[in-house]
Design a protein around this motif. Structure first.
Motif, PDB file in Angstrom:
ATOM      1  N   PHE A 145       0.820  -1.216   0.000  1.00  0.00           N
ATOM      2  CA  PHE A 145       0.000   0.000   0.000  1.00  0.00           C
ATOM      3  C   PHE A 145       0.853   1.265   0.000  1.00  0.00           C
ATOM      4  N   TRP A 146       2.063   1.190   0.550  1.00  0.00           N
ATOM      5  CA  TRP A 146       2.985   2.328   0.511  1.00  0.00           C
ATOM      6  C   TRP A 146       3.228   2.770  -0.920  1.00  0.00           C
ATOM      7  N   ARG A 147       3.299   1.800  -1.815  1.00  0.00           N
ATOM      8  CA  ARG A 147       3.583   2.098  -3.226  1.00  0.00           C
ATOM      9  C   ARG A 147       2.462   2.901  -3.878  1.00  0.00           C
ATOM     10  N   HIS A 148       1.272   2.814  -3.324  1.00  0.00           N
ATOM     11  CA  HIS A 148       0.115   3.473  -3.943  1.00  0.00           C
ATOM     12  C   HIS A 148      -0.389   4.674  -3.145  1.00  0.00           C
ATOM     13  N   ILE A 149      -0.022   4.763  -1.874  1.00  0.00           N
ATOM     14  CA  ILE A 149      -0.405   5.922  -1.060  1.00  0.00           C
ATOM     15  C   ILE A 149       0.630   7.022  -1.249  1.00  0.00           C
ATOM     16  N   LYS A 150       0.195   8.184  -1.636  1.00  0.00           N
ATOM     17  CA  LYS A 150       1.124   9.267  -1.974  1.00  0.00           C
ATOM     18  C   LYS A 150       1.289  10.303  -0.862  1.00  0.00           C
ATOM     19  N   THR A 151       0.349  10.360   0.073  1.00  0.00           N
ATOM     20  CA  THR A 151       0.406  11.400   1.105  1.00  0.00           C
ATOM     21  C   THR A 151       1.233  10.944   2.304  1.00  0.00           C
ATOM     22  N   VAL A 152       1.910  11.891   2.938  1.00  0.00           N
ATOM     23  CA  VAL A 152       2.706  11.586   4.127  1.00  0.00           C
ATOM     24  C   VAL A 152       1.797  11.101   5.257  1.00  0.00           C
ATOM     25  N   ARG A 153       0.651  11.749   5.393  1.00  0.00           N
ATOM     26  CA  ARG A 153      -0.291  11.366   6.452  1.00  0.00           C
ATOM     27  C   ARG A 153      -0.775   9.930   6.263  1.00  0.00           C
ATOM     28  N   GLY A 154      -1.097   9.590   5.035  1.00  0.00           N
ATOM     29  CA  GLY A 154      -1.573   8.241   4.761  1.00  0.00           C
ATOM     30  C   GLY A 154      -0.512   7.195   5.038  1.00  0.00           C
ATOM     31  N   ARG A 155       0.714   7.467   4.635  1.00  0.00           N
ATOM     32  CA  ARG A 155       1.801   6.525   4.863  1.00  0.00           C
ATOM     33  C   ARG A 155       2.129   6.402   6.350  1.00  0.00           C
TER      34      ARG A 155
END
Length: 215
Positions: A145-155
């Motif tokens: 999911f890290w590969r597809h999540i672009k926001t710092v908050r999301g990661r």
């Protein structure tokens, strides 16, 4: 780039491998028992009925049935959202491999579980299967999911959630006295090695496929 890969190799593979071999040696020779007993005695001091219920819940999340359900849910999400069949294959190989390695080593070392268990568990103790399953499951979830999540908050939320799940599931096994602390340490190290090898192999194959498509 080569220097970076070298440090990653040392940090994620070589050091954990040395740690796992050392832990296994200590476990096999009974030299880690004083540490285990001291840690378990400390955990006993924080036992409460409410905390026991919480630990039972998280321990259950690391058992075979819930892990299969959670894995299937994330497999479906990955495929529906990203249509990445290769990521589904990585997920399956990492999960099944972790289970196979754990069962093989349990029968190899044949370490008995602690005697004073809060809940009754059968089978051998080293390394912890629940902990290996948790590290592999939530570790591979972070990677994919890290590969597809672009926001710092999301990661950040992804890492915090996965880290908490791994830590609490591992601790729950010590709290319930179905595993020694060294079982958990060995499982952390071994599943970390297995996770790294899976991710490295996956990235290597993807890069080779990308280079081939460019030609």
């Amino acid at each position: 780039m080569k220097r970076k890969l070298g440090w990653m190799f040392v940090f994620f593979l070589l050091l954990p491998l040395i740690g796992f071999i050392s832990t296994t040696y200590l476990v096999s020779n009974g030299k880690v028992l004083p540490f285990d007993e001291h840690a378990i005695n400390w955990v006993k001091t924080i036992e409460t009925p409410a905390l026991t219920k919480v630990m039972l819940f998280f321990s259950h999340l690391g058992s075979t049935g819930p892990v299969i359900v959670i894995s299937c849910m994330f497999l479906i999400i990955i495929y529906i959202l990203y249509r990445k069949f290769d990521e589904v294959v990585l997920f399956v190989i990492a999960s099944l491999g972790s289970t196979g390695i754990n069962q093989g080593l349990k029968f190899l070392f044949k370490r008995d579980r602690p005697l004073e268990q809060i809940v009754k568990e059968t089978g051998f103790s080293y390394p912890s299967g629940h902990t290996m399953a948790a590290v592999t499951l939530y570790g591979i979830i972070v990677f994919l999911f890290w590969r597809h999540i672009k926001t710092v908050r999301g990661r950040t939320m992804l890492i915090l959630f996965s880290s908490l799940m791994i830590i609490i599931i591992g601790f729950s096994r010590i709290y319930l006295r179905v595993h020694y602390p060294s079982d958990i340490i060995g499982a952390f190290l071994l599943s970390g090695i297995w996770l790294y090898l899976n991710i490295w192999t996956y990235q290597y194959l993807m890069e080779k496929r990308y280079d081939k498509e460019k030609k």
